[in-house]
Each structure stands twice: as structure tokens, then as C-alpha cells.
Design a protein around this motif. Structure first.
Motif, PDB file in Angstrom:
ATOM      1  N   ASN A   1     -17.250 -41.419  72.461  1.00  0.00           N
ATOM      2  CA  ASN A   1     -18.295 -42.163  73.158  1.00  0.00           C
ATOM      3  C   ASN A   1     -17.669 -43.335  73.906  1.00  0.00           C
ATOM      4  O   ASN A   1     -16.506 -43.690  73.695  1.00  0.00           O
ATOM      5  CB  ASN A   1     -19.396 -42.631  72.198  1.00  0.00           C
ATOM      6  CG  ASN A   1     -18.890 -43.548  71.112  1.00  0.00           C
ATOM      7  OD1 ASN A   1     -17.715 -43.868  71.031  1.00  0.00           O
ATOM      8  ND2 ASN A   1     -19.780 -43.979  70.246  1.00  0.00           N
ATOM      9  N   VAL A   2     -18.425 -43.933  74.799  1.00  0.00           N
ATOM     10  CA  VAL A   2     -17.915 -45.008  75.660  1.00  0.00           C
ATOM     11  C   VAL A   2     -17.520 -46.245  74.846  1.00  0.00           C
ATOM     12  O   VAL A   2     -16.544 -46.922  75.167  1.00  0.00           O
ATOM     13  CB  VAL A   2     -18.974 -45.384  76.721  1.00  0.00           C
ATOM     14  CG1 VAL A   2     -18.519 -46.556  77.559  1.00  0.00           C
ATOM     15  CG2 VAL A   2     -19.278 -44.200  77.603  1.00  0.00           C
ATOM     16  N   GLU A   3     -18.252 -46.545  73.783  1.00  0.00           N
ATOM     17  CA  GLU A   3     -17.959 -47.727  72.966  1.00  0.00           C
ATOM     18  C   GLU A   3     -16.685 -47.586  72.157  1.00  0.00           C
ATOM     19  O   GLU A   3     -16.137 -48.566  71.684  1.00  0.00           O
ATOM     20  CB  GLU A   3     -19.123 -48.025  72.005  1.00  0.00           C
ATOM     21  CG  GLU A   3     -20.415 -48.373  72.686  1.00  0.00           C
ATOM     22  CD  GLU A   3     -21.185 -47.130  73.127  1.00  0.00           C
ATOM     23  OE1 GLU A   3     -20.957 -46.042  72.553  1.00  0.00           O
ATOM     24  OE2 GLU A   3     -21.992 -47.251  74.054  1.00  0.00           O
TER      25      GLU A   3
ATOM     26  N   GLY B   1      -7.449 -35.007  66.425  1.00  0.00           N
ATOM     27  CA  GLY B   1      -7.085 -33.625  66.712  1.00  0.00           C
ATOM     28  C   GLY B   1      -5.915 -33.147  65.894  1.00  0.00           C
ATOM     29  O   GLY B   1      -4.861 -32.866  66.437  1.00  0.00           O
ATOM     30  N   SER B   2      -6.079 -33.048  64.591  1.00  0.00           N
ATOM     31  CA  SER B   2      -5.019 -32.543  63.729  1.00  0.00           C
ATOM     32  C   SER B   2      -5.324 -31.088  63.381  1.00  0.00           C
ATOM     33  O   SER B   2      -6.197 -30.469  63.977  1.00  0.00           O
ATOM     34  CB  SER B   2      -4.928 -33.398  62.462  1.00  0.00           C
ATOM     35  OG  SER B   2      -6.166 -33.382  61.777  1.00  0.00           O
ATOM     36  N   GLU B   3      -4.599 -30.521  62.409  1.00  0.00           N
ATOM     37  CA  GLU B   3      -4.845 -29.129  62.017  1.00  0.00           C
ATOM     38  C   GLU B   3      -6.296 -28.938  61.593  1.00  0.00           C
ATOM     39  O   GLU B   3      -6.924 -27.950  61.927  1.00  0.00           O
ATOM     40  CB  GLU B   3      -3.900 -28.725  60.897  1.00  0.00           C
ATOM     41  CG  GLU B   3      -2.475 -28.574  61.370  1.00  0.00           C
ATOM     42  CD  GLU B   3      -1.556 -28.150  60.251  1.00  0.00           C
ATOM     43  OE1 GLU B   3      -2.044 -27.628  59.223  1.00  0.00           O
ATOM     44  OE2 GLU B   3      -0.352 -28.338  60.407  1.00  0.00           O
ATOM     45  N   GLN B   4      -6.805 -29.870  60.820  1.00  0.00           N
ATOM     46  CA  GLN B   4      -8.229 -29.893  60.491  1.00  0.00           C
ATOM     47  C   GLN B   4      -8.838 -31.055  61.263  1.00  0.00           C
ATOM     48  O   GLN B   4      -8.601 -32.212  60.927  1.00  0.00           O
ATOM     49  CB  GLN B   4      -8.448 -30.127  59.001  1.00  0.00           C
ATOM     50  CG  GLN B   4      -8.450 -28.886  58.178  1.00  0.00           C
ATOM     51  CD  GLN B   4      -8.956 -29.188  56.781  1.00  0.00           C
ATOM     52  OE1 GLN B   4      -8.651 -30.221  56.210  1.00  0.00           O
ATOM     53  NE2 GLN B   4      -9.716 -28.276  56.228  1.00  0.00           N
ATOM     54  N   PRO B   5      -9.590 -30.783  62.333  1.00  0.00           N
ATOM     55  CA  PRO B   5     -10.181 -31.883  63.110  1.00  0.00           C
ATOM     56  C   PRO B   5     -11.078 -32.753  62.230  1.00  0.00           C
ATOM     57  O   PRO B   5     -11.782 -32.261  61.360  1.00  0.00           O
ATOM     58  CB  PRO B   5     -11.007 -31.157  64.176  1.00  0.00           C
ATOM     59  CG  PRO B   5     -10.426 -29.793  64.260  1.00  0.00           C
ATOM     60  CD  PRO B   5      -9.932 -29.478  62.884  1.00  0.00           C
ATOM     61  N   ARG B   6     -11.010 -34.064  62.464  1.00  0.00           N
ATOM     62  CA  ARG B   6     -11.798 -35.010  61.680  1.00  0.00           C
ATOM     63  C   ARG B   6     -12.486 -36.003  62.606  1.00  0.00           C
ATOM     64  O   ARG B   6     -11.930 -36.399  63.623  1.00  0.00           O
ATOM     65  CB  ARG B   6     -10.907 -35.775  60.709  1.00  0.00           C
ATOM     66  CG  ARG B   6     -10.187 -34.891  59.732  1.00  0.00           C
ATOM     67  CD  ARG B   6      -9.319 -35.717  58.802  1.00  0.00           C
ATOM     68  NE  ARG B   6      -8.432 -34.903  58.023  1.00  0.00           N
ATOM     69  CZ  ARG B   6      -8.766 -34.303  56.883  1.00  0.00           C
ATOM     70  NH1 ARG B   6      -9.978 -34.404  56.426  1.00  0.00           N
ATOM     71  NH2 ARG B   6      -7.875 -33.592  56.222  1.00  0.00           N
ATOM     72  N   LEU B   7     -13.686 -36.393  62.213  1.00  0.00           N
ATOM     73  CA  LEU B   7     -14.401 -37.452  62.924  1.00  0.00           C
ATOM     74  C   LEU B   7     -14.061 -38.776  62.271  1.00  0.00           C
ATOM     75  O   LEU B   7     -14.087 -38.906  61.044  1.00  0.00           O
ATOM     76  CB  LEU B   7     -15.913 -37.228  62.871  1.00  0.00           C
ATOM     77  CG  LEU B   7     -16.456 -36.102  63.727  1.00  0.00           C
ATOM     78  CD1 LEU B   7     -17.951 -35.942  63.492  1.00  0.00           C
ATOM     79  CD2 LEU B   7     -16.181 -36.347  65.197  1.00  0.00           C
ATOM     80  N   ILE B   8     -13.723 -39.776  63.088  1.00  0.00           N
ATOM     81  CA  ILE B   8     -13.382 -41.119  62.604  1.00  0.00           C
ATOM     82  C   ILE B   8     -14.376 -42.096  63.227  1.00  0.00           C
ATOM     83  O   ILE B   8     -14.594 -42.065  64.443  1.00  0.00           O
ATOM     84  CB  ILE B   8     -11.956 -41.522  63.023  1.00  0.00           C
ATOM     85  CG1 ILE B   8     -10.939 -40.453  62.639  1.00  0.00           C
ATOM     86  CG2 ILE B   8     -11.597 -42.888  62.483  1.00  0.00           C
ATOM     87  CD1 ILE B   8     -10.567 -40.430  61.202  1.00  0.00           C
ATOM     88  N   TYR B   9     -14.974 -42.953  62.407  1.00  0.00           N
ATOM     89  CA  TYR B   9     -15.919 -43.943  62.906  1.00  0.00           C
ATOM     90  C   TYR B   9     -15.315 -45.336  62.760  1.00  0.00           C
ATOM     91  O   TYR B   9     -14.895 -45.719  61.670  1.00  0.00           O
ATOM     92  CB  TYR B   9     -17.240 -43.867  62.132  1.00  0.00           C
ATOM     93  CG  TYR B   9     -18.254 -44.881  62.564  1.00  0.00           C
ATOM     94  CD1 TYR B   9     -18.913 -44.745  63.780  1.00  0.00           C
ATOM     95  CD2 TYR B   9     -18.555 -45.978  61.775  1.00  0.00           C
ATOM     96  CE1 TYR B   9     -19.841 -45.674  64.207  1.00  0.00           C
ATOM     97  CE2 TYR B   9     -19.476 -46.914  62.194  1.00  0.00           C
ATOM     98  CZ  TYR B   9     -20.117 -46.758  63.403  1.00  0.00           C
ATOM     99  OH  TYR B   9     -21.036 -47.683  63.813  1.00  0.00           O
ATOM    100  N   PHE B  10     -15.248 -46.101  63.869  1.00  0.00           N
ATOM    101  CA  PHE B  10     -14.782 -47.481  63.848  1.00  0.00           C
ATOM    102  C   PHE B  10     -16.004 -48.386  63.814  1.00  0.00           C
ATOM    103  O   PHE B  10     -16.933 -48.206  64.611  1.00  0.00           O
ATOM    104  CB  PHE B  10     -13.979 -47.833  65.086  1.00  0.00           C
ATOM    105  CG  PHE B  10     -12.656 -47.135  65.210  1.00  0.00           C
ATOM    106  CD1 PHE B  10     -11.990 -46.659  64.107  1.00  0.00           C
ATOM    107  CD2 PHE B  10     -12.064 -46.987  66.438  1.00  0.00           C
ATOM    108  CE1 PHE B  10     -10.764 -46.028  64.223  1.00  0.00           C
ATOM    109  CE2 PHE B  10     -10.836 -46.368  66.578  1.00  0.00           C
ATOM    110  CZ  PHE B  10     -10.187 -45.879  65.455  1.00  0.00           C
ATOM    111  N   SER B  11     -15.993 -49.372  62.922  1.00  0.00           N
ATOM    112  CA  SER B  11     -17.085 -50.342  62.931  1.00  0.00           C
ATOM    113  C   SER B  11     -16.500 -51.740  62.825  1.00  0.00           C
ATOM    114  O   SER B  11     -15.424 -51.942  62.266  1.00  0.00           O
ATOM    115  CB  SER B  11     -18.072 -50.066  61.809  1.00  0.00           C
ATOM    116  OG  SER B  11     -17.747 -50.739  60.630  1.00  0.00           O
TER     117      SER B  11
END
Length: 81
Positions: free
Chosen positions: A58-60, A67-77
Motif C-alpha cells: 500500500n502507499v503508506e 517474497g521468500s520461499e513461503q510468502p509472508r505479510l508484514i505489517y509495520f505500525s
């Protein structure tokens, strides 16, 4: 006969790559080797997050895909208040 010349330096923030994401206080700059976080008010480097092949979704820059062998979502707060 030399004339004294005063030099002034303007503070600049030079980023390693084009900055795609920012929020109200911080700028996130993505590269192949990780994410650099800068304070936009002081133009100082805050930290480097060493995650290879991380891309913003997203833009923020708060939601990211690793993008590793198992794709993962990372959330920055932003937890500082």
C-alpha cells in the motif's frame, strides 16, 4: 590577498533509492536488502529493517509482502506516542 568567505550548509536527507512509502512521521525507503526508516521532521535515519525482497503493498508502507520461499505479510505500525 585572500577574502574570507563564509560557507553555509543546508541540511539534506539523501535516500538510497526512491521513497515509495510515508506516513505522518516516518518515511520508509525500500531496497533489495531491506527497509530504511527516516524521520521526516528531522531528516534523520531511525532504523534499518533487514528483510530481503520486501515490497510495499500500500502507499503508506504499512502492509508489506516478504517474497521468500513461503510468502509472508508484514505489517509495520508506529507504536511511539
Amino acid at each position: 590577498m585572500y577574502q574570507a568567505v563564509e560557507a553555509s550548509v543546508i541540511a539534506q536527507c539523501v535516500f538510497p533509492v526512491s521513497p515509495p512509502g510515508s506516513n505522518s512521521s516516518y518515511l520508509t525507503v525500500y531496497s533489495e536488502y531491506g527497509v530504511d526508516v527516516f524521520d521526516i521532521h528531522t531528516t534523520e535515519w531511525v532504523q534499518t529493517i533487514s528483510l530481503r525482497k520486501l515490497r510495499p503493498l500500500n502507499v503508506e508502507g504499512s502492509l508489506n509482502l516478504l517474497g521468500s520461499e513461503q510468502p509472508r505479510l508484514i505489517y509495520f505500525s508506529n507504536n511511539s506516542t
